[in-house]
Scaffold this motif. Structure first.
Motif, PDB file in Angstrom:
ATOM      1  N   HIS A 140      -5.484  -7.218   0.078  1.00  0.00           N
ATOM      2  CA  HIS A 140      -6.487  -6.407  -0.357  1.00  0.00           C
ATOM      3  C   HIS A 140      -7.877  -6.537   0.293  1.00  0.00           C
ATOM      4  O   HIS A 140      -8.040  -5.137   0.442  1.00  0.00           O
ATOM      5  CB  HIS A 140      -6.590  -7.224  -1.995  1.00  0.00           C
ATOM      6  N   GLU A 141      -8.580  -7.502   0.671  1.00  0.00           N
ATOM      7  CA  GLU A 141     -10.196  -7.145   1.432  1.00  0.00           C
ATOM      8  C   GLU A 141      -9.750  -6.362   3.031  1.00  0.00           C
ATOM      9  O   GLU A 141     -10.123  -5.616   3.455  1.00  0.00           O
ATOM     10  CB  GLU A 141     -10.453  -9.167   2.042  1.00  0.00           C
ATOM     11  N   PHE A 142      -8.300  -6.953   3.422  1.00  0.00           N
ATOM     12  CA  PHE A 142      -8.194  -6.113   4.795  1.00  0.00           C
ATOM     13  C   PHE A 142      -7.821  -5.231   4.666  1.00  0.00           C
ATOM     14  O   PHE A 142      -8.009  -4.353   5.479  1.00  0.00           O
ATOM     15  CB  PHE A 142      -7.151  -7.402   6.135  1.00  0.00           C
ATOM     16  N   SER A 143      -6.667  -4.702   3.940  1.00  0.00           N
ATOM     17  CA  SER A 143      -6.262  -3.210   3.720  1.00  0.00           C
ATOM     18  C   SER A 143      -7.575  -2.083   3.664  1.00  0.00           C
ATOM     19  O   SER A 143      -7.502  -0.814   3.898  1.00  0.00           O
ATOM     20  CB  SER A 143      -5.526  -3.425   2.906  1.00  0.00           C
ATOM     21  N   LYS A 144      -8.866  -2.761   2.819  1.00  0.00           N
ATOM     22  CA  LYS A 144      -9.778  -1.682   2.313  1.00  0.00           C
ATOM     23  C   LYS A 144     -10.897  -1.427   3.758  1.00  0.00           C
ATOM     24  O   LYS A 144     -11.417  -0.856   3.872  1.00  0.00           O
ATOM     25  CB  LYS A 144     -11.039  -2.539   1.959  1.00  0.00           C
ATOM     26  N   LEU A 145     -10.306  -2.310   5.041  1.00  0.00           N
ATOM     27  CA  LEU A 145     -11.592  -1.968   6.147  1.00  0.00           C
ATOM     28  C   LEU A 145      -9.925  -1.656   7.136  1.00  0.00           C
ATOM     29  O   LEU A 145      -9.914  -2.064   8.635  1.00  0.00           O
ATOM     30  CB  LEU A 145     -11.377  -3.623   6.593  1.00  0.00           C
ATOM     31  N   PHE A 146      -9.289  -0.442   6.524  1.00  0.00           N
ATOM     32  CA  PHE A 146      -8.170   0.000   7.251  1.00  0.00           C
ATOM     33  C   PHE A 146      -9.008   0.514   8.811  1.00  0.00           C
ATOM     34  O   PHE A 146      -8.063   1.415   9.634  1.00  0.00           O
ATOM     35  CB  PHE A 146      -8.235   1.505   6.322  1.00  0.00           C
ATOM     36  N   ASP A 147     -10.541   0.970   8.322  1.00  0.00           N
ATOM     37  CA  ASP A 147     -10.776   2.045   9.656  1.00  0.00           C
ATOM     38  C   ASP A 147     -11.100   0.592  11.836  1.00  0.00           C
ATOM     39  O   ASP A 147     -11.545   0.737  12.048  1.00  0.00           O
ATOM     40  CB  ASP A 147     -12.661   2.453  10.109  1.00  0.00           C
ATOM     41  N   GLN A 148     -11.176  -0.469  10.691  1.00  0.00           N
ATOM     42  CA  GLN A 148     -10.797  -1.015  11.687  1.00  0.00           C
ATOM     43  C   GLN A 148      -9.465  -2.930  12.058  1.00  0.00           C
ATOM     44  O   GLN A 148      -9.896  -3.530  13.249  1.00  0.00           O
ATOM     45  CB  GLN A 148     -12.236  -2.361  11.738  1.00  0.00           C
ATOM     46  N   CYS A 149      -8.789  -2.404  11.250  1.00  0.00           N
ATOM     47  CA  CYS A 149      -7.719  -3.451  11.311  1.00  0.00           C
ATOM     48  C   CYS A 149      -6.794  -2.660  10.208  1.00  0.00           C
ATOM     49  O   CYS A 149      -6.578  -1.526   9.762  1.00  0.00           O
ATOM     50  CB  CYS A 149      -8.116  -4.636  10.387  1.00  0.00           C
ATOM     51  N   GLU A 150      -5.649  -3.028  10.646  1.00  0.00           N
ATOM     52  CA  GLU A 150      -4.163  -3.184  10.095  1.00  0.00           C
ATOM     53  C   GLU A 150      -3.548  -4.105   9.827  1.00  0.00           C
ATOM     54  O   GLU A 150      -2.927  -4.482  11.195  1.00  0.00           O
ATOM     55  CB  GLU A 150      -3.617  -1.688  10.425  1.00  0.00           C
ATOM     56  N   ILE A 151      -2.617  -4.015   8.698  1.00  0.00           N
ATOM     57  CA  ILE A 151      -1.481  -5.416   8.351  1.00  0.00           C
ATOM     58  C   ILE A 151      -0.866  -4.120   8.589  1.00  0.00           C
ATOM     59  O   ILE A 151       0.171  -3.608   8.542  1.00  0.00           O
ATOM     60  CB  ILE A 151      -1.261  -5.367   7.117  1.00  0.00           C
ATOM     61  N   THR A 152      -0.126  -5.022  10.024  1.00  0.00           N
ATOM     62  CA  THR A 152       1.308  -5.103  10.526  1.00  0.00           C
ATOM     63  C   THR A 152       2.678  -5.900  10.212  1.00  0.00           C
ATOM     64  O   THR A 152       3.734  -5.434  10.024  1.00  0.00           O
ATOM     65  CB  THR A 152       1.238  -4.924  11.823  1.00  0.00           C
ATOM     66  N   ALA A 153       2.408  -7.097   9.907  1.00  0.00           N
ATOM     67  CA  ALA A 153       3.544  -7.592   9.386  1.00  0.00           C
ATOM     68  C   ALA A 153       2.624  -9.123   7.945  1.00  0.00           C
ATOM     69  O   ALA A 153       2.059  -9.148   8.046  1.00  0.00           O
ATOM     70  CB  ALA A 153       4.112  -8.646  10.295  1.00  0.00           C
ATOM     71  N   ILE A 154       4.086  -9.560   7.431  1.00  0.00           N
ATOM     72  CA  ILE A 154       3.744 -10.255   7.004  1.00  0.00           C
ATOM     73  C   ILE A 154       5.380 -11.745   5.818  1.00  0.00           C
ATOM     74  O   ILE A 154       6.359 -10.427   6.341  1.00  0.00           O
ATOM     75  CB  ILE A 154       3.278 -10.196   4.969  1.00  0.00           C
ATOM     76  N   THR A 155       5.307 -12.378   5.444  1.00  0.00           N
ATOM     77  CA  THR A 155       5.945 -13.111   5.832  1.00  0.00           C
ATOM     78  C   THR A 155       5.936 -14.117   4.833  1.00  0.00           C
ATOM     79  O   THR A 155       4.472 -14.507   4.525  1.00  0.00           O
ATOM     80  CB  THR A 155       6.797 -14.087   7.105  1.00  0.00           C
ATOM     81  N   ASP A 156       6.242 -14.598   4.038  1.00  0.00           N
ATOM     82  CA  ASP A 156       6.563 -15.674   3.087  1.00  0.00           C
ATOM     83  C   ASP A 156       7.544 -16.675   2.921  1.00  0.00           C
ATOM     84  O   ASP A 156       8.912 -16.712   3.028  1.00  0.00           O
ATOM     85  CB  ASP A 156       6.150 -15.003   1.884  1.00  0.00           C
ATOM     86  N   ALA A 157       7.356 -18.100   2.458  1.00  0.00           N
ATOM     87  CA  ALA A 157       9.040 -18.812   1.935  1.00  0.00           C
ATOM     88  C   ALA A 157       9.878 -18.153   0.717  1.00  0.00           C
ATOM     89  O   ALA A 157      10.842 -18.819   0.549  1.00  0.00           O
ATOM     90  CB  ALA A 157       8.520 -19.932   1.734  1.00  0.00           C
ATOM     91  N   PHE A 158       9.243 -17.590  -0.741  1.00  0.00           N
ATOM     92  CA  PHE A 158      10.135 -16.748  -0.914  1.00  0.00           C
ATOM     93  C   PHE A 158      10.323 -15.240  -0.487  1.00  0.00           C
ATOM     94  O   PHE A 158       8.795 -14.478  -0.967  1.00  0.00           O
ATOM     95  CB  PHE A 158       9.389 -16.830  -2.511  1.00  0.00           C
TER      96      PHE A 158
END
Length: 358
Positions: A21-39
């Protein structure tokens, strides 16, 4: 580095969701490219919610991706060190949830890996970025409190054991109970506000008076009644510093006590004092032979501690500067936590071992 920081998130649970949630708001500085979880369904759900293009089957696969510059680790404590070290050695920046390690040995391995790398390794102690502690820290750095010779910190939850029977309440997976869960926050914040004196010895005691009997259960997390509870539910300690100052720490998940369930820090200085309790605080001094105090309140339009934490992590990556909550601070916290458990077990004071060569 130039351009946007490309982020991969390991752990899509509650804390992973906060980071997304927090990093997605900083789209001018970063981008979330991947995610993983045991579920995997949860990882896929987060990917859809935040527009994350890739869901990997394993943390190892995420860390190996060339389109991931920085890794956020929000998984059970026993996995912190293996994943953090793997990410550091793969050339990734790391933002690691507290505690840095499940114990001081694990934390030391992370610190040693960090020392061999030029990557940013930061522990997500968000309380340092809360508005009231930041205001108190500014006063401390200006010398308004004089020499801080003693401090008291803690967090009492009256009925708040989380996820009974899950990894939270099993020593081999969590590393401890409230001491390593919420106590590490207060320990980190208090030492920071004191001016980062070097801890040298610890005397402490831990108690498990509620959890083993399935009492004091809180509302956070789903219990597993087929699981186990072998951690403490209350801890108390006195930490002595190299400069002669002392820090008293008290935390609980469950206790028969009149408590407002708010974290607190009290600083006692030669020229003034400061108190933090949840969303408010006070500066205290004496003038004209009369006690005087100034109330500190959180600003109405405060962007929030998680936003400041996230921006600090990105700024450290972009500028190559050392984060406020560095790997060394994480190791310091773990070293003290281990000493509290050891002191409780032996009944004696424990002198901290700062040998970094082993």
């Amino acid at each position: 580095m130039s351009g946007k920081v490309r982020i991969g998130i390991i752990g899509a649970g509650n804390i992973g969701n906060v980071h997304a949630h927090e990093f997605s708001k900083l789209f001018d500085q970063c981008e979330i490219t991947a995610i993983t979880d045991a579920f995997m369904p949860l990882a896929q759900e987060r990917a859809i919610a935040y527009g994350i293009p890739f869901v990997t089957a394993t943390p190892e696969e995420l860390i190996a991706r060339s389109d991931v510059d920085a890794v956020i680790i929000g998984v059970p404590n026993q996995l912190h060190a293996p994943l953090a070290i793997l990410a550091i050695e793969a050339g990734k920046h790391v933002l690691l949830e507290k505690p840095m390690g499940i114990n001081s040995s694990a934390a030391k391995r992370i610190l040693q890996a960090s020392a061999k790398s030029d990557r940013v390794v930061m522990v997500a102690h968000q309380m340092r970025w809360e508005a009231i502690p930041m205001a108190i820290k500014a006063q401390v750095e200006r010398g308004e409190l004089g020499r801080i010779y003693s401090a008291k910190t803690g967090w009492f939850r009256r009925k708040g054991i989380p996820g009974w029977g899950t990894w939270f309440t099993q020593m081999d997976q969590s590393g401890g109970g409230p001491l390593i869960d919420i106590g590490v926050h207060m320990l980190d914040l208090a030492i920071y506000l004191m001016g980062n004196p070097k801890p040298v010895s610890v005397y402490g005691s831990t108690y498990a008076e509620f959890g083993p009997s399935r009492k004091g259960i809180g509302t956070w997390g789903m219990p597993n009644w087929n699981g186990a509870y072998d951690v403490e539910d209350l801890a108390t300690a006195l930490i002595k510093m190299e400069d002669g100052s002392t820090l008293s720490l008290e935390v609980s998940w469950a206790v028969h006590m009149d408590t407002d369930n708010l974290p607190f820090v009290h600083l006692m200085g030669t020229d003034g004092g400061a108190s933090y309790r949840g969303g408010s605080g006070k500066l205290l001094t004496e003038k004209f032979d009369q006690p005087m105090e100034t109330t500190l309140l959180r600003p109405e339009l405060d962007e929030g501690e998680r936003a400041r934490l996230s921006r600090h992590f990105l700024a450290c990556i972009q500028t190559g500067t050392k984060p406020i909550t560095s790997a060394l601070t994480g190791f310091t916290n773990n070293l003290i936590l281990d000493a509290i458990y050891e002191s409780s077990r032996t009944g004696h004071e424990v002198v901290l071992d700062w040998n970094m060569n082993e």
